[in-house]
Scaffold this motif. Structure first.
Motif, PDB file in Angstrom:
ATOM      1  N   LEU A 178       1.174  -1.271   0.038  1.00 24.84           N
ATOM      2  CA  LEU A 178      -0.288   0.253   0.205  1.00 24.84           C
ATOM      3  C   LEU A 178       0.815   1.592  -0.222  1.00 24.84           C
ATOM      4  CD1 LEU A 178      -2.663   1.002  -0.444  1.00 24.84           C
ATOM      5  CD2 LEU A 178      -3.041   0.928   2.557  1.00 24.84           C
ATOM      6  N   ARG A 179       2.090   0.993   0.803  1.00 19.89           N
ATOM      7  CA  ARG A 179       3.149   2.618   0.648  1.00 19.89           C
ATOM      8  C   ARG A 179       3.707   2.294  -0.364  1.00 19.89           C
ATOM      9  NH1 ARG A 179       3.794   0.777   6.256  1.00 19.89           N
ATOM     10  NH2 ARG A 179       5.345  -0.465   5.476  1.00 19.89           N
ATOM     11  N   LEU A 180       3.780   1.447  -1.263  1.00 29.62           N
ATOM     12  CA  LEU A 180       4.335   1.673  -2.812  1.00 29.62           C
ATOM     13  C   LEU A 180       3.894   2.035  -3.587  1.00 29.62           C
ATOM     14  CD1 LEU A 180       6.934   1.491  -4.746  1.00 29.62           C
ATOM     15  CD2 LEU A 180       5.626  -1.181  -5.548  1.00 29.62           C
ATOM     16  N   LEU A 181       1.782   1.929  -3.622  1.00 32.04           N
ATOM     17  CA  LEU A 181       1.639   2.267  -4.231  1.00 32.04           C
ATOM     18  C   LEU A 181       0.640   3.347  -3.986  1.00 32.04           C
ATOM     19  CD1 LEU A 181      -1.833   0.648  -6.059  1.00 32.04           C
ATOM     20  CD2 LEU A 181      -2.832   1.261  -3.713  1.00 32.04           C
ATOM     21  N   GLN A 182       0.470   4.167  -3.023  1.00 31.19           N
ATOM     22  CA  GLN A 182       0.858   5.517  -2.412  1.00 31.19           C
ATOM     23  C   GLN A 182       1.144   6.095  -3.254  1.00 31.19           C
ATOM     24  OE1 GLN A 182      -2.781   5.099  -2.874  1.00 31.19           O
ATOM     25  NE2 GLN A 182      -3.113   6.446  -1.607  1.00 31.19           N
ATOM     26  N   ARG A 183       2.840   6.034  -2.980  1.00 28.42           N
ATOM     27  CA  ARG A 183       3.923   6.813  -2.870  1.00 28.42           C
ATOM     28  C   ARG A 183       3.867   6.950  -4.948  1.00 28.42           C
ATOM     29  NH1 ARG A 183       9.751   3.753  -3.772  1.00 28.42           N
ATOM     30  NH2 ARG A 183       8.771   3.772  -6.280  1.00 28.42           N
ATOM     31  N   ASP A 184       3.753   5.920  -5.867  1.00 26.01           N
ATOM     32  CA  ASP A 184       4.068   5.918  -6.979  1.00 26.01           C
ATOM     33  C   ASP A 184       2.759   6.223  -7.517  1.00 26.01           C
ATOM     34  OD1 ASP A 184       6.501   5.189  -7.225  1.00 26.01           O
ATOM     35  OD2 ASP A 184       5.683   2.834  -7.763  1.00 26.01           O
ATOM     36  N   ILE A 185       0.922   5.997  -7.587  1.00 32.11           N
ATOM     37  CA  ILE A 185       0.154   6.343  -7.660  1.00 32.11           C
ATOM     38  C   ILE A 185      -0.782   7.373  -6.725  1.00 32.11           C
ATOM     39  CG2 ILE A 185      -1.933   5.481  -8.871  1.00 32.11           C
ATOM     40  CD1 ILE A 185      -0.860   2.743  -9.890  1.00 32.11           C
ATOM     41  N   GLY A 186      -1.279   7.340  -5.565  1.00 34.76           N
ATOM     42  CA  GLY A 186      -2.048   7.791  -4.892  1.00 34.76           C
ATOM     43  C   GLY A 186      -3.238   7.789  -5.571  1.00 34.76           C
ATOM     44  N   PHE A 187      -3.704   7.364  -5.107  1.00 32.90           N
ATOM     45  CA  PHE A 187      -5.321   6.949  -4.489  1.00 32.90           C
ATOM     46  C   PHE A 187      -6.155   7.380  -3.677  1.00 32.90           C
ATOM     47  CE2 PHE A 187      -4.010   3.072  -7.248  1.00 32.90           C
ATOM     48  CZ  PHE A 187      -5.306   2.899  -8.674  1.00 32.90           C
ATOM     49  N   ARG A 188      -7.314   7.652  -3.785  1.00 34.84           N
ATOM     50  CA  ARG A 188      -8.218   8.314  -2.432  1.00 34.84           C
ATOM     51  C   ARG A 188      -8.688   7.906  -1.762  1.00 34.84           C
ATOM     52  NH1 ARG A 188      -9.313  12.192  -7.354  1.00 34.84           N
ATOM     53  NH2 ARG A 188      -8.194  13.824  -7.113  1.00 34.84           N
TER      54      ARG A 188
ATOM     55  N   ALA B 133      -4.038   2.118   9.278  1.00 31.34           N
ATOM     56  CA  ALA B 133      -3.256   2.279   8.398  1.00 31.34           C
ATOM     57  C   ALA B 133      -3.591   2.717   7.434  1.00 31.34           C
ATOM     58  CB  ALA B 133      -2.875   0.282   7.898  1.00 31.34           C
ATOM     59  N   LEU B 134      -4.431   2.498   6.624  1.00 36.35           N
ATOM     60  CA  LEU B 134      -5.039   3.266   5.409  1.00 36.35           C
ATOM     61  C   LEU B 134      -4.486   5.102   5.483  1.00 36.35           C
ATOM     62  CD1 LEU B 134      -8.248   1.451   4.630  1.00 36.35           C
ATOM     63  CD2 LEU B 134      -6.325   0.371   4.320  1.00 36.35           C
ATOM     64  N   LEU B 135      -5.316   5.293   6.615  1.00 43.33           N
ATOM     65  CA  LEU B 135      -5.032   7.166   6.781  1.00 43.33           C
ATOM     66  C   LEU B 135      -3.878   7.344   7.539  1.00 43.33           C
ATOM     67  CD1 LEU B 135      -8.212   7.563   8.791  1.00 43.33           C
ATOM     68  CD2 LEU B 135      -7.821   7.636   6.136  1.00 43.33           C
ATOM     69  N   ASP B 136      -3.111   6.638   7.465  1.00 41.48           N
ATOM     70  CA  ASP B 136      -1.066   6.927   7.294  1.00 41.48           C
ATOM     71  C   ASP B 136      -0.864   6.583   5.686  1.00 41.48           C
ATOM     72  OD1 ASP B 136      -0.963   6.672  10.750  1.00 41.48           O
ATOM     73  OD2 ASP B 136      -0.443   4.907  11.129  1.00 41.48           O
ATOM     74  N   THR B 137      -1.433   5.646   4.774  1.00 44.40           N
ATOM     75  CA  THR B 137      -0.767   5.920   3.581  1.00 44.40           C
ATOM     76  C   THR B 137      -1.210   6.950   2.777  1.00 44.40           C
ATOM     77  OG1 THR B 137      -1.808   4.087   3.540  1.00 44.40           O
ATOM     78  CG2 THR B 137       0.410   3.290   3.663  1.00 44.40           C
ATOM     79  N   GLY B 138      -1.994   7.677   3.554  1.00 46.74           N
ATOM     80  CA  GLY B 138      -3.383   8.912   2.541  1.00 46.74           C
ATOM     81  C   GLY B 138      -3.918   7.906   1.435  1.00 46.74           C
TER      82      GLY B 138
ATOM     83  N   LEU C 282      -0.286   7.065 -15.565  1.00 50.80           N
ATOM     84  CA  LEU C 282      -1.603   8.029 -15.947  1.00 50.80           C
ATOM     85  C   LEU C 282      -0.741   9.360 -14.481  1.00 50.80           C
ATOM     86  CD1 LEU C 282      -4.301   5.653 -15.972  1.00 50.80           C
ATOM     87  CD2 LEU C 282      -4.417   7.984 -17.397  1.00 50.80           C
ATOM     88  N   ALA C 283      -0.375   8.267 -13.361  1.00 49.78           N
ATOM     89  CA  ALA C 283       0.289   9.568 -12.486  1.00 49.78           C
ATOM     90  C   ALA C 283       0.825  10.241 -12.564  1.00 49.78           C
ATOM     91  CB  ALA C 283       0.290   8.506 -11.025  1.00 49.78           C
ATOM     92  N   ARG C 284       1.603  10.473 -13.473  1.00 50.52           N
ATOM     93  CA  ARG C 284       2.637  11.404 -14.518  1.00 50.52           C
ATOM     94  C   ARG C 284       2.173  12.186 -15.120  1.00 50.52           C
ATOM     95  NH1 ARG C 284       7.377   6.773 -15.126  1.00 50.52           N
ATOM     96  NH2 ARG C 284       8.458   8.682 -16.669  1.00 50.52           N
TER      97      ARG C 284
END
Length: 505
Positions: free
Chosen positions: A37-47, A86-91, A352-354
């Motif tokens: 989840l941390r990797l996902l949020q770093r590279d993509i950033g889902f809401r 855990a979810l909120l900590d990763t944004g 897409l995130a870029r």
């Protein structure tokens, strides 16, 4: 050569980033899951993140007990707090799905999945309402009302399928929804509740849901539906093969709620596709391939025209509906395998995130956007043959005249993923498909999962770059063009690197 306009066509909506799916929620307690989840949020950033099992026994919220001959219910949020923290900590925020039924509140023993989510209506609707009320009240107390008001609340999952709702009893689902929706609004009128989270090919449920909500004056704040484009499963041990419809079929499914609800009370509500993918099976190797990324590229770049969100199912292979996976690559739904290997479809989302905020052009094989700082991005993809009758074109060329403001040159950075490059699945197959790769093999697979990168300087003429992108079979590529600001000193001469005399000017 396609002439890309210099003036934006508007903003590029990022409905593709609004939500992503997950396995049952208690999996979020695992280290591998949280790393992914941390990797996902770093590279993509889902809401938002949506998953099953909030009320299933594994989360341990509903805890009845007898005391002095009387039944009582204790609501325990030990795991729920850890999961949401855990979810909120990763944004990322929860998109709450209320289900499945706690076993000691259930009216029957019927279950779904390896982990046995109970699919029966509550034996006591008042006790169900108390469970919903206690859970939402606790979340508000812990995270604040303003925060929880941002969490959509969906009632159940695919009640039109007998594997998810006993006998597909529509009237029983309507009763459950009515009690749940009123309970949600009693907790706070601004909490957002919706449904019916139906599977594909059941849009008649949307019509009857709208009629029921109108007739009974039941609160509905959004409509939800799922979308998959695969045919019946052809099962083999620990795997499934399926036919696929053309990718446009997914867009037709995204558009279905607004189409069938056009003349109803729910016509203008937000539409959330809370699950979508090519295959609905968690053991179909198509999910691991470059084909899947190229197949879905026209869907994720155009889905915003039909739905407010469309949630890829799922972000990680830490997922156990059919049991514990038997191999690292096993056709899991995830954008990531266990141990955070990035699949080609992960890279589609990361590309897409870029992308930029301004939409310049969108075609059948490309998306052109621009950032506010002037950087232009071109996402391009090769066409696929979803019928499987051919392997698809070996080469596909996209030619664009792209506006790039300023200077005489642009810096081109290109990132590519195809059958060989940026493709850990192919490397794994070359290795002999090791079920449990050794640490050194994992290192190689992580290396293989990195997209291929190339760099160049391209000339600008009248503020435009002529860009020719030749794509391999099933390739997705991201080209980023940035105006060059030359800072080399006037005496710089690469011809003198080996001590030769200056080049005559």
């Amino acid at each position: 050569m396609i002439h890309v306009p210099a003036e934006p066509q508007g903003t590029f909506p990022d409905a593709w980033r609004q939500c992503v799916g997950t396995g049952r929620l208690d999996l979020a307690l695992r280290h591998d899951y949280q790393q992914s989840l941390r990797l996902l949020q770093r590279d993509i950033g889902f809401r938002y993140l949506r998953g099953h099992g909030l009320f299933s026994d594994g989360m341990g919220i509903h805890r009845p007990y007898d005391w002095q001959g009387t039944r009582h219910v204790h609501h325990s949020f030990t795991y729920a707090d850890q999961v949401v923290d855990a979810l909120l900590d990763t944004g990322i925020r929860p998109f709450l799905e209320l289900g499945f039924m706690p076993s000691e509140l259930a009216s029957g023993d019927e279950t779904v999945f390896w982990w046995r989510g109970n699919i029966t209506p509550p034996a006591d609707h008042k006790e169900w309402a108390a469970l919903v009320r206690a859970t939402l009240t606790h979340f508000i107390d812990r995270y604040g009302l303003d925060e929880v008001r941002t969490w959509p609340i969906e009632v159940w999952n695919e009640p039109n399928l007998p594997m998810f709702w006993l006998n597909t009893d529509e009237e029983a689902y309507h009763r459950l929804y009515e009690i749940t929706a009123h309970t949600v609004k009693e907790v706070d009128a601004e909490l957002q509740v919706g449904g019916p989270a139906i599977s594909p090919a059941a849009d008649e449920w949307l019509v009857s849901f709208a009629d029921f909500a109108d007739r009974r004056r039941v609160p509905v704040d959004f409509v939800s539906r799922h979308a998959y484009s695969s045919g019946p499963g052809q099962h083999v041990p620990f795997g499934t093969h399926q036919t696929l419809a053309p990718a446009d079929d997914l867009l037709d499914q995204f558009a279905a709620p607004r189409r069938v609800l056009k003349d109803t009370l729910l016509a203008d509500l937000p539409v959330h596709i809370t699950e979508f993918n090519s295959s609905y099976c968690p053991d179909n190797l198509i999910h691991d391939t470059a084909f899947n990324a190229a197949y879905l590229a026209p869907v994720v770049t155009a889905g915003h025209a039909h739905a407010d969100s469309f949630s890829y199912w799922t972000f990680s292979d830490v997922f156990e509906e059919a049991g514990v996976p038997t191999a690292l690559f096993h056709g899991g739904f995830g954008l990531l395998t266990h141990r955070q290997l990035r699949k080609p479809t992960y890279h589609l989302y990361a590309f897409l995130a870029r992308s930029g905020e301004e939409l310049l052009a969108h075609g059948t094989d490309h998306l052109v956007t621009r950032h506010r700082d002037g950087r232009v991005t071109v996402l391009a993809w090769a066409p696929v043959d979803a019928s499987g009758e051919t392997p698809g074109p070996e080469r596909h060329t996209v030619r664009l005249s792209v506006p790039v403001a300023g200077g005489s040159w642009a810096f081109l950075r290109r990132s590519s993923v195809d059958e060989e490059r940026g493709n850990a699945y192919t490397a794994w197959r070359h290795m002999g498909s090791p079920r449990s790769p050794k640490p050194a093999q994992l290192d190689v697979l992580h290396e293989a999962a990195e997209p291929a990168h190339s760099h160049a300087r391209v000339p600008l003429a009248e503020g435009r770059a002529d860009l020719t992108l030749t794509l391999a079979r099933h390739e997705i590529t991201l080209a980023e063009l940035t105006p060059v600001v030359e800072e080399a000193p006037s005496w710089w001469d690469e011809g003198r690197l080996l001590g030769r005399q200056p080049t005559a000017r």
